[in-house]
Structure formats: C-alpha cells, structure tokens
Design a protein around this motif. Structure first.
Motif, PDB file in Angstrom:
ATOM      1  N   TYR A  83     -18.871  47.499  17.027  1.00  0.00           N
ATOM      2  CA  TYR A  83     -19.497  47.935  15.775  1.00  0.00           C
ATOM      3  C   TYR A  83     -19.101  47.075  14.578  1.00  0.00           C
ATOM      4  CZ  TYR A  83     -20.482  50.581  11.579  1.00  0.00           C
ATOM      5  OH  TYR A  83     -20.908  50.939  10.332  1.00  0.00           O
ATOM      6  N   ALA A  86     -20.412  43.386  14.394  1.00  0.00           N
ATOM      7  CA  ALA A  86     -21.861  43.349  14.185  1.00  0.00           C
ATOM      8  C   ALA A  86     -22.209  43.740  12.758  1.00  0.00           C
ATOM      9  CB  ALA A  86     -22.551  44.292  15.179  1.00  0.00           C
ATOM     10  N   ALA A  87     -21.560  44.783  12.240  1.00  0.00           N
ATOM     11  CA  ALA A  87     -21.844  45.233  10.874  1.00  0.00           C
ATOM     12  C   ALA A  87     -21.459  44.168   9.855  1.00  0.00           C
ATOM     13  CB  ALA A  87     -21.098  46.534  10.600  1.00  0.00           C
ATOM     14  N   TRP A  88     -20.352  43.513  10.092  1.00  0.00           N
ATOM     15  CA  TRP A  88     -19.929  42.461   9.166  1.00  0.00           C
ATOM     16  C   TRP A  88     -20.871  41.260   9.231  1.00  0.00           C
ATOM     17  CZ3 TRP A  88     -15.302  41.412   6.156  1.00  0.00           C
ATOM     18  CH2 TRP A  88     -14.561  42.572   5.886  1.00  0.00           C
ATOM     19  N   LYS A  89     -21.289  40.882  10.432  1.00  0.00           N
ATOM     20  CA  LYS A  89     -22.187  39.733  10.572  1.00  0.00           C
ATOM     21  C   LYS A  89     -23.529  39.993   9.912  1.00  0.00           C
ATOM     22  CE  LYS A  89     -24.336  36.740  14.051  1.00  0.00           C
ATOM     23  NZ  LYS A  89     -24.476  36.447  15.518  1.00  0.00           N
ATOM     24  N   GLN A  90     -24.036  41.213  10.065  1.00  0.00           N
ATOM     25  CA  GLN A  90     -25.362  41.544   9.559  1.00  0.00           C
ATOM     26  C   GLN A  90     -25.370  41.866   8.065  1.00  0.00           C
ATOM     27  OE1 GLN A  90     -26.671  44.787  12.049  1.00  0.00           O
ATOM     28  NE2 GLN A  90     -26.497  43.566  13.915  1.00  0.00           N
ATOM     29  N   GLY A  91     -24.272  42.449   7.554  1.00  0.00           N
ATOM     30  CA  GLY A  91     -24.301  42.927   6.182  1.00  0.00           C
ATOM     31  C   GLY A  91     -23.214  42.412   5.264  1.00  0.00           C
ATOM     32  N   TYR A  93     -20.769  39.905   5.511  1.00  0.00           N
ATOM     33  CA  TYR A  93     -20.608  38.475   5.263  1.00  0.00           C
ATOM     34  C   TYR A  93     -21.761  37.878   4.450  1.00  0.00           C
ATOM     35  CZ  TYR A  93     -16.482  38.057   8.282  1.00  0.00           C
ATOM     36  OH  TYR A  93     -15.220  38.173   8.833  1.00  0.00           O
ATOM     37  N   PRO A  94     -23.027  38.203   4.763  1.00  0.00           N
ATOM     38  CA  PRO A  94     -24.111  37.656   3.928  1.00  0.00           C
ATOM     39  C   PRO A  94     -24.025  38.106   2.475  1.00  0.00           C
ATOM     40  CG  PRO A  94     -24.984  38.456   6.020  1.00  0.00           C
ATOM     41  CD  PRO A  94     -23.558  38.911   5.949  1.00  0.00           C
TER      42      PRO A  94
END
Length: 225
Positions: A83, A86-91, A93-94
C-alpha cells in the motif's frame, strides 16, 4: 435528515470553538485557523507549506489539532507492504515534486503511533514553540527517516527548540495531558474530521488539504466581516 443534523451540529461546534478562541486571544481582528494533522501523514508536511503560502502577510494564528489516523491498538502501516509504496508513487512523490519539497517514504516499520508526539506538542505549545515542534517532528519522519515514536528523539527535538527535555517525562506521565489529548480526539470526531490535514477557518471546514487561493479568500472574508 441525519446528514443535515450532523452538518448543523458540526457548524455549531466550529462556531463555538471560534468564539471561544477569539475571546481567549483577546484580539478579534486576527483569524484563527485550526489545523488537524497526524505526524505520520505525508500530506501534513506538504499541506503545512500550502497553509504557509496561503496565510503569508495575513494576521493569522494557527492551532495544531491532533487526529490519530491509527490510534493504538489499531495496527499501523508497514512500508514493506504494497500500500504505502504505491500510494507514495501515485500521489505523494508527484505532489512533493511539483511543490519542490524533499520527502521520502520512511523505512520505520511498523510506522509509529503518534500519541506520544502529540503529548509533546502540548508541551511545546505551552512554551510558545508549537509551530517549530510540528515542523521538526514532520521533517524528522519524512526527511530524516527517524522514529518519531521514540521518546529519546522527541526529547532531542525539544532540546533543539531550547526547552527542557525532562519536561516531556512529566507530560507523558500526566493524566491531565492525556485527558486533554483524548478530549481533542473526541472533538475531532464530533466535528467530522475524516482526513488530514483539515483546516477550519471559523465555522468553515476544509476537509483535506485546501486550495491555497480558496483558503486565503476565506481568511480575508472572515477578516472583513
């Protein structure tokens, strides 16, 4: 009907909180923001910068309010599970890259409970260091990869703020500080906090990170009223 009643109750509670704080502050010309945070939510570090930009040049006081996303004994998240990465990559970090803020997924596993850090916040606020403490704890976790559930680390942060770190021991052992924290958590539930950061400007609640222009406009509206 229930939803409408709940909304009215939440508005009334927020209005009462605003009136009480204005009386206590003794300066009705200043706007008071209540910002609900949890120290293990990366958007609280990012949102803090949004709020800072929104209030620049305005007469604003910030009250940092606790909201534990996973209070004990609820299991906390682990960075090695699917979790969080994935959450960091999708939200996370961007968003951080767009804002120009350094941040990384902490390796502390499982993630710490934050009750102790919030008790430390009470101590810092009493000595006029609430803003600096919030900033230091968030940066310790999300930029320095340190365990903010560790008493020794919290003491080190308090020492760096020029306060007596031994004072934290008394706070952690105090039933009065514990009850104050529990009362604040109850208030968060009553007001309807579901996400952090959330910001209340008087009786207007922004659930989640507000848009800086909308937040600034609401502050200016309440200043003029």
């Amino acid at each position: 009907m229930f939803g409408a009643a709940h909304g009215l109750r939440r508005t009334r509670e927020l209005r009462d909180m605003s009136q009480e704080s204005s009386t206590a502050a003794g300066d009705v010309s200043r706007v008071r923001l209540r910002v609900w945070i949890d120290f293990v939510c990366p958007y609280c570090l990012l949102g803090k910068e949004v709020i800072r930009a929104a209030i620049e040049g305005l007469a604003v006081d910030i009250v940092w309010m606790p909201f534990e996303l996973r209070p004990y004994p609820t299991p906390t998240l682990r960075p090695e599970d699917d979790y969080l990465p994935a959450a960091w990559k999708q939200g996370v970090y961007p968003t951080a890259e767009r804002m120009g803020i350094a941040i990384r997924l902490p390796s502390v596993s499982p993630q710490p409970y934050t009750r102790k850090a919030f008790l430390g916040l009470q101590y810092a606020v009493e000595h006029g260091q609430g803003e600096a403490y919030v900033d230091a704890v968030l940066r310790a976790f999300f930029q320095q990869d340190r365990d903010i559930g560790d008493t020794a680390l919290l003491k080190a942060i308090i020492r760096e703020l020029g306060l007596d770190p031994q004072g934290l021991d008394a706070v952690l052992a105090s039933p009065q500080y514990a009850e104050r924290h529990d009362a604040a958590l109850r208030l968060a539930r009553e007001v309807g906090i579901r996400a952090v950061p959330s910001v209340a400007v008087g009786d207007r609640l922004f659930s989640g990170t507000p848009q800086p222009d909308a937040l600034r406009a609401e502050i200016l509206r309440q200043t003029a009223s």
